[in-house]
Design an enzyme around this catalytic site. Sequence first.
Site, PDB file in Angstrom:
ATOM      1  N   ASN A 107       2.345  -0.216  -8.407  1.00 13.63           N
ATOM      2  CA  ASN A 107       2.515  -1.651  -8.192  1.00 13.63           C
ATOM      3  C   ASN A 107       1.433  -2.435  -8.909  1.00 13.63           C
ATOM      4  OD1 ASN A 107       0.730  -3.458  -6.255  1.00 13.63           O
ATOM      5  ND2 ASN A 107       0.549  -1.354  -5.529  1.00 13.63           N
ATOM      6  N   PHE A 111      -1.897  -9.493  -5.304  1.00 10.94           N
ATOM      7  CA  PHE A 111      -2.116 -10.338  -4.107  1.00 10.94           C
ATOM      8  C   PHE A 111      -1.125 -11.504  -4.033  1.00 10.94           C
ATOM      9  CE2 PHE A 111      -6.987  -9.337  -3.663  1.00 10.94           C
ATOM     10  CZ  PHE A 111      -6.674  -8.044  -3.296  1.00 10.94           C
ATOM     11  N   SER A 174      -8.428  -3.600  -5.001  1.00  6.54           N
ATOM     12  CA  SER A 174      -7.141  -3.694  -5.697  1.00  6.54           C
ATOM     13  C   SER A 174      -7.400  -3.631  -7.197  1.00  6.54           C
ATOM     14  CB  SER A 174      -6.433  -5.006  -5.369  1.00  6.54           C
ATOM     15  OG  SER A 174      -5.380  -5.201  -6.298  1.00  6.54           O
ATOM     16  N   ASN A 176      -5.408  -4.840  -9.280  1.00  2.71           N
ATOM     17  CA  ASN A 176      -4.577  -5.892  -9.871  1.00  2.71           C
ATOM     18  C   ASN A 176      -5.201  -7.282  -9.815  1.00  2.71           C
ATOM     19  OD1 ASN A 176      -2.520  -3.959 -10.381  1.00  2.71           O
ATOM     20  ND2 ASN A 176      -1.988  -4.033  -8.206  1.00  2.71           N
ATOM     21  N   THR A 177      -6.441  -7.369  -9.350  1.00  2.00           N
ATOM     22  CA  THR A 177      -7.186  -8.631  -9.396  1.00  2.00           C
ATOM     23  C   THR A 177      -8.382  -8.396 -10.318  1.00  2.00           C
ATOM     24  OG1 THR A 177      -6.504  -9.319  -7.191  1.00  2.00           O
ATOM     25  CG2 THR A 177      -8.529 -10.287  -8.020  1.00  2.00           C
ATOM     26  N   LYS A 212     -12.537  -1.834   2.079  1.00  2.88           N
ATOM     27  CA  LYS A 212     -11.541  -0.940   1.476  1.00  2.88           C
ATOM     28  C   LYS A 212     -11.990  -0.579   0.057  1.00  2.88           C
ATOM     29  CE  LYS A 212      -6.636  -0.116   0.961  1.00  2.88           C
ATOM     30  NZ  LYS A 212      -5.306  -0.482   1.420  1.00  2.88           N
ATOM     31  N   ASN A 241      -7.652   2.735  -1.716  1.00  2.98           N
ATOM     32  CA  ASN A 241      -6.603   1.920  -2.326  1.00  2.98           C
ATOM     33  C   ASN A 241      -5.903   2.753  -3.420  1.00  2.98           C
ATOM     34  OD1 ASN A 241      -5.095  -0.404  -3.165  1.00  2.98           O
ATOM     35  ND2 ASN A 241      -6.777  -1.685  -2.443  1.00  2.98           N
TER      36      ASN A 241
HETATM   37  C1  LIG Z   1       3.582  -2.259  -3.068  1.00  8.73           C
HETATM   38  C2  LIG Z   1       2.168  -2.064  -2.571  1.00  8.73           C
HETATM   39  C3  LIG Z   1       1.405  -3.174  -2.232  1.00  8.73           C
HETATM   40  C4  LIG Z   1       0.105  -3.008  -1.775  1.00  8.73           C
HETATM   41  N1  LIG Z   1      -0.631  -4.104  -1.439  1.00  8.73           N
HETATM   42  C5  LIG Z   1      -1.884  -3.943  -0.924  1.00  8.73           C
HETATM   43  C6  LIG Z   1      -2.633  -5.049  -0.493  1.00  8.73           C
HETATM   44  O1  LIG Z   1      -2.188  -6.198  -0.535  1.00  8.73           O
HETATM   45  N2  LIG Z   1      -3.882  -4.825  -0.006  1.00  8.73           N
HETATM   46  C7  LIG Z   1      -4.420  -3.572   0.095  1.00  8.73           C
HETATM   47  O2  LIG Z   1      -5.549  -3.429   0.565  1.00  8.73           O
HETATM   48  N3  LIG Z   1      -3.716  -2.492  -0.295  1.00  8.73           N
HETATM   49  C8  LIG Z   1      -2.466  -2.641  -0.793  1.00  8.73           C
HETATM   50  N4  LIG Z   1      -1.751  -1.548  -1.174  1.00  8.73           N
HETATM   51  C9  LIG Z   1      -2.360  -0.209  -1.080  1.00  8.73           C
HETATM   52  C10 LIG Z   1      -1.978   0.496   0.210  1.00  8.73           C
HETATM   53  O3  LIG Z   1      -2.432  -0.192   1.339  1.00  8.73           O
HETATM   54  C11 LIG Z   1      -2.546   1.938   0.238  1.00  8.73           C
HETATM   55  O4  LIG Z   1      -3.958   1.854   0.204  1.00  8.73           O
HETATM   56  C12 LIG Z   1      -2.054   2.764  -0.927  1.00  8.73           C
HETATM   57  O5  LIG Z   1      -0.704   2.502  -1.203  1.00  8.73           O
HETATM   58  C13 LIG Z   1      -2.185   4.269  -0.648  1.00  8.73           C
HETATM   59  O6  LIG Z   1      -1.403   4.664   0.444  1.00  8.73           O
HETATM   60  P1  LIG Z   1       0.028   5.394   0.285  1.00  8.73           P
HETATM   61  O7  LIG Z   1      -0.157   6.511  -0.700  1.00  8.73           O
HETATM   62  O8  LIG Z   1       0.393   5.844   1.661  1.00  8.73           O
HETATM   63  O9  LIG Z   1       0.961   4.359  -0.248  1.00  8.73           O
HETATM   64  C14 LIG Z   1      -0.449  -1.702  -1.649  1.00  8.73           C
HETATM   65  C15 LIG Z   1       0.340  -0.597  -1.987  1.00  8.73           C
HETATM   66  C16 LIG Z   1       1.634  -0.762  -2.443  1.00  8.73           C
HETATM   67  C17 LIG Z   1       2.448   0.464  -2.789  1.00  8.73           C
END
Ligand SMILES: Cc1cc2nc3c(=O)[nH]c(=O)nc-3n(C[C@H](O)[C@H](O)[C@H](O)COP(=O)(O)O)c2cc1C
Length: 347
Positions: A107, A111, A174, A176-177, A212, A241
Amino acid sequence: MYNLAHRILKKLDPELSHNISIKALKLGIYPKIICKNTEILEQTIWGRTFKTPIGLSAGFDKNAEVINPILNLGFSFTELGTVTPLPQKGNSKPRIHRFPAQKALINSLGFNNKGMDVFERNINNSNLKENFQDKIIGINIGNNKDTVEILDDLKKLFDRLYRLGDYIVINLSSPNTPGLRDNLKSQNFEKIVTNIHRLRDENNSKIPILFKISPDISDQDKKDISLISLANDVDGLILTNTTINKSMVNDKLEGGVSGRPLFLKSNELIRDFYTLTSGKIKIIGVGGIFDANDILTKMKLGASLIQIYSSFTYEGPYHVKKMTYDLINLIQQQGFRSISEVIGQYS
Ligand SMILES: Cc1cc2nc3c(=O)[nH]c(=O)nc-3n(C[C@H](O)[C@H](O)[C@H](O)COP(=O)(O)O)c2cc1C
């Protein structure tokens, strides 16, 4: 019916399917799941009772729209956000990609969220405390893309939102920022930790504040973050993350990888931070968890709680219930009397 709906959703564009899921949850179109007899999974952390160690990680409910539905699906806690002070559109679409063979997502959302005014209103409208005495919400905060001084945004968010959650997460990870991850370098990290702790003191608040962390940091960063966290009594670290290492998925896309390819990397960070902090700082483990065995692995490496995102989207609405009962069976088979005995077993 819900399994069929989930199979159809998985065939649609990932962001569209996410938006439809949020709508369905808001409308109450989901199975209500009650996990009973889960006492063996219960822990008290930061003075709060976590019925199970399984939470939803940040990014799914960015605008605090589906708090009760998520808790009704069997999660013991949900982390809302990342919320920024002002509404933000995020990066251009398409910005979520599925890789089912690798059980991964990439992704590059950036934000996208409706900002803290809407977020605050949504929490206030959810009657959380009346409905869920024992369920817990985290509030994950971050800066707007154009903000010059991250501390200004964190202050606005903290002042507005700290009363509404059970814990606060400062998202410094993140991919992406632009520039966000530079805040994990020692001087920047220390400045943010001390400032945000000062804010909490000024408000006479005791809310736990977590940070985080990115999986892509150096060994030196791990040492620095650990020392600073210990020196400042940081309440917890969320590990991790998404990763910018896309070699296992697709190198050409922008964004961060979540799901299975992240599992070992996030485990490595849990192990390293648990060792570096002698188990004194609480860890929430997240990254690539798909079943109860994965949960147990992360907890044995040092996580006290875990979160999922990608596997929830791949496996659907009954996933949390299944993992909960599988986890109970697993720890009983292995002779543990309580989930807390599992933590740090491998260290
Ligand atoms: C579509 C998407 C959006 C996410 N948005 C955020 C976010 O806004 N803030 C954040 O701290 N992590 C965000 N994450 C990261 C997740 O919280 C998590 O740390 C990461 O996906 C690893 O966990 P997983 O393997 O179970 O997906 C996002 C992940 C995905 C896939």
